[in-house]
Design a protein around this motif. Structure first.
Motif, mmCIF file in Angstrom:
data_model
loop_
_atom_site.group_PDB
_atom_site.id
_atom_site.type_symbol
_atom_site.label_atom_id
_atom_site.label_comp_id
_atom_site.label_asym_id
_atom_site.label_seq_id
_atom_site.Cartn_x
_atom_site.Cartn_y
_atom_site.Cartn_z
ATOM 1 N N ARG A 1 3.208 5.116 1.888
ATOM 2 C CA ARG A 1 3.415 4.183 0.773
ATOM 3 C C ARG A 1 2.152 3.353 0.601
ATOM 4 N NH1 ARG A 1 8.165 3.767 3.428
ATOM 5 N NH2 ARG A 1 7.563 1.838 4.468
ATOM 6 N N GLY A 2 1.987 2.788 -0.584
ATOM 7 C CA GLY A 2 0.871 1.887 -0.841
ATOM 8 C C GLY A 2 -0.323 2.599 -1.454
ATOM 9 N N ASN A 3 -1.348 1.803 -1.752
ATOM 10 C CA ASN A 3 -2.532 2.312 -2.434
ATOM 11 C C ASN A 3 -3.804 1.917 -1.697
ATOM 12 O OD1 ASN A 3 -0.432 1.305 -4.765
ATOM 13 N ND2 ASN A 3 -1.328 3.300 -5.233
ATOM 14 N N ILE A 4 -4.816 2.798 -1.802
ATOM 15 C CA ILE A 4 -6.146 2.512 -1.265
ATOM 16 C C ILE A 4 -7.135 2.626 -2.425
ATOM 17 C CG2 ILE A 4 -7.923 3.193 0.380
ATOM 18 C CD1 ILE A 4 -5.720 4.437 2.099
ATOM 19 N N VAL A 5 -7.912 1.580 -2.623
ATOM 20 C CA VAL A 5 -8.819 1.495 -3.773
ATOM 21 C C VAL A 5 -10.234 1.234 -3.285
ATOM 22 C CG1 VAL A 5 -9.342 0.239 -5.916
ATOM 23 C CG2 VAL A 5 -6.954 0.620 -5.242
#
Length: 378
Positions: free
Chosen positions: A76-80
């Motif tokens: 889950r979640g995002n990496i930017v």
């Protein structure tokens, strides 16, 4: 290599409210079955920062690095990075490169060919490859070793070849997984400063995973201390050491005495504590706590003074010399208090012959200033 010294102290974009993070982990979780290696983690890292993920084995730091590299996908979640969400982006298309602990050099190739390997895979023109390889080898002081094979190099030189190969592709972010773990102690200490200075010279964002507190403290602009998939504290090395936010951080980073105590009084920024070890602590580092509340007093060994003669005044406690260790620049004492608790003391050996003549089982007195320690409520 000339040390950049105090230049590093001027780098602090995290203190600028208008500064935009270069790398963002937003609510990232990574599960392996029922086990959460990374647990709902949010973290910001800035462009040009040397950032360290510090923690014990199994805390999630390497998993976090592998997700950034694209070797693992978040549950889950995002990496930017630089405004671009990396979801679905394969490792070879990410603006990052990783330097592994093992260095992973090709034993049959020369230094020059090892460094050029990634550039050849990208089909860069031959003349540009030669120029780029020459640049990075000069950067790491290995221009005279281009024709040697890895087995003809020292451990430190192989480490620099791996670093040159990682930098040759000019990544936006360089990931270092225990980068100095294969070096002996003295070489590791020397390389720490070289690597930190090189990073600031290049301006490339470095993210390092390590369990070595000294490595993190020496090289990083900021440190994230991790435990059980979560970040416990993010701060500069000075803040992590001198102002830990919990017993876990205080105990994990450096040596520390943690004394359980109850609050007697708290007024005017001062506190009086009754230590469970049987003495009163006076401190100017007050926290929000009520009389009778249990707190913890964290005191670094080098903040204590030790004497073989009785001491008077506040913040004094006596005990018996239990252990002595001589390290050359410092002598470490373990003092068993009358209550049975052990206090660690570090005495700097500023002269060749110590005026303090203490040996095992001698009576010793300890004293510390009212601003020496930190009161922790968790």
């Amino acid at each position: 290599m000339k040390s950049l010294g105090s230049i590093r102290r001027d780098f602090a974009p995290w203190s600028d409210r208008d500064a935009k993070p270069y790398i963002l982990f937003d609510g990232v979780t990574k599960q392996f079955g029922e086990f959460k290696a990374v647990d709902d983690l949010t973290l910001t890292i800035y462009e040009g920062e040397f950032f360290a993920l510090l923690g014990a084995s199994g805390c999630g730091k390497s998993t976090l690095l592998r997700m950034l590299a694209g070797f693992e996908a978040p549950s889950r979640g995002n990496i930017v990075i630089d405004g671009e969400d990396l979801a679905g982006t394969p490792p070879y298309r990410r603006p990052v490169n990783m330097m592994f602990q093992s260095y992973a050099l090709f034993p049959h190739m020369s230094v020059e060919k090892n460094v050029a390997f990634g550039l050849r895979q990208e089909r860069m023109p031959r003349d540009q490859i030669a120029e780029r390889v020459d640049q990075v080898l000069r950067l790491v002081k290995l221009e005279n070793y281009a024709s040697r094979r890895p087995d003809q190099l020292s451990g430190g030189q192989r480490q620099r070849v791996a670093l040159a190969r990682s930098l040759a592709k000019r990544p936006k972010v360089l990931l270092l997984d225990e980068p100095l773990g294969a070096l002996d102690k003295k070489l590791r200490e020397e390389t720490q400063f070289e690597l930190a200075d090189l990073q600031h010279q290049l301006g490339t964002t470095f993210i390092m995973v390590t369990h070595d507190q000294e490595e993190a403290m020496t090289m990083a602009d900021r440190i994230a201390v991790m435990d059980q998939g979560k970040i416990v504290q993010v701060a500069t090395p000075e803040e992590i050491y001198e102002a830990p936010n919990s017993r876990f951080v205080a105990d994990f980073v450096g040596n520390v005495n943690v004394l359980e105590a109850k609050v007697l009084r708290a007024e005017g920024g001062r506190m009086s504590l009754e230590a469970a070890a049987g003495f009163t602590i006076e401190t100017v580092n007050a926290v929000d706590a009520s009389p009778g509340q249990t707190v913890f007093y964290a005191l670094r060994p080098e903040k204590l003074r030790i004497s073989g003669e009785p001491l008077t005044g506040s913040n004094v406690v006596a005990g018996e010399v239990w252990d002595i260790a001589y390290f050359g620049h410092v002598t470490s004492f373990r003092i068993k208090l009358d209550s049975g608790e052990i206090m660690k003391v570090a005495m700097i050996n500023a002269t060749r012959v110590s005026p303090l003549q203490l040996t095992w089982h001698d009576r010793a007195w300890l004293q510390f200033d009212d601003d020496a320690g930190l009161v922790l409520t968790r």
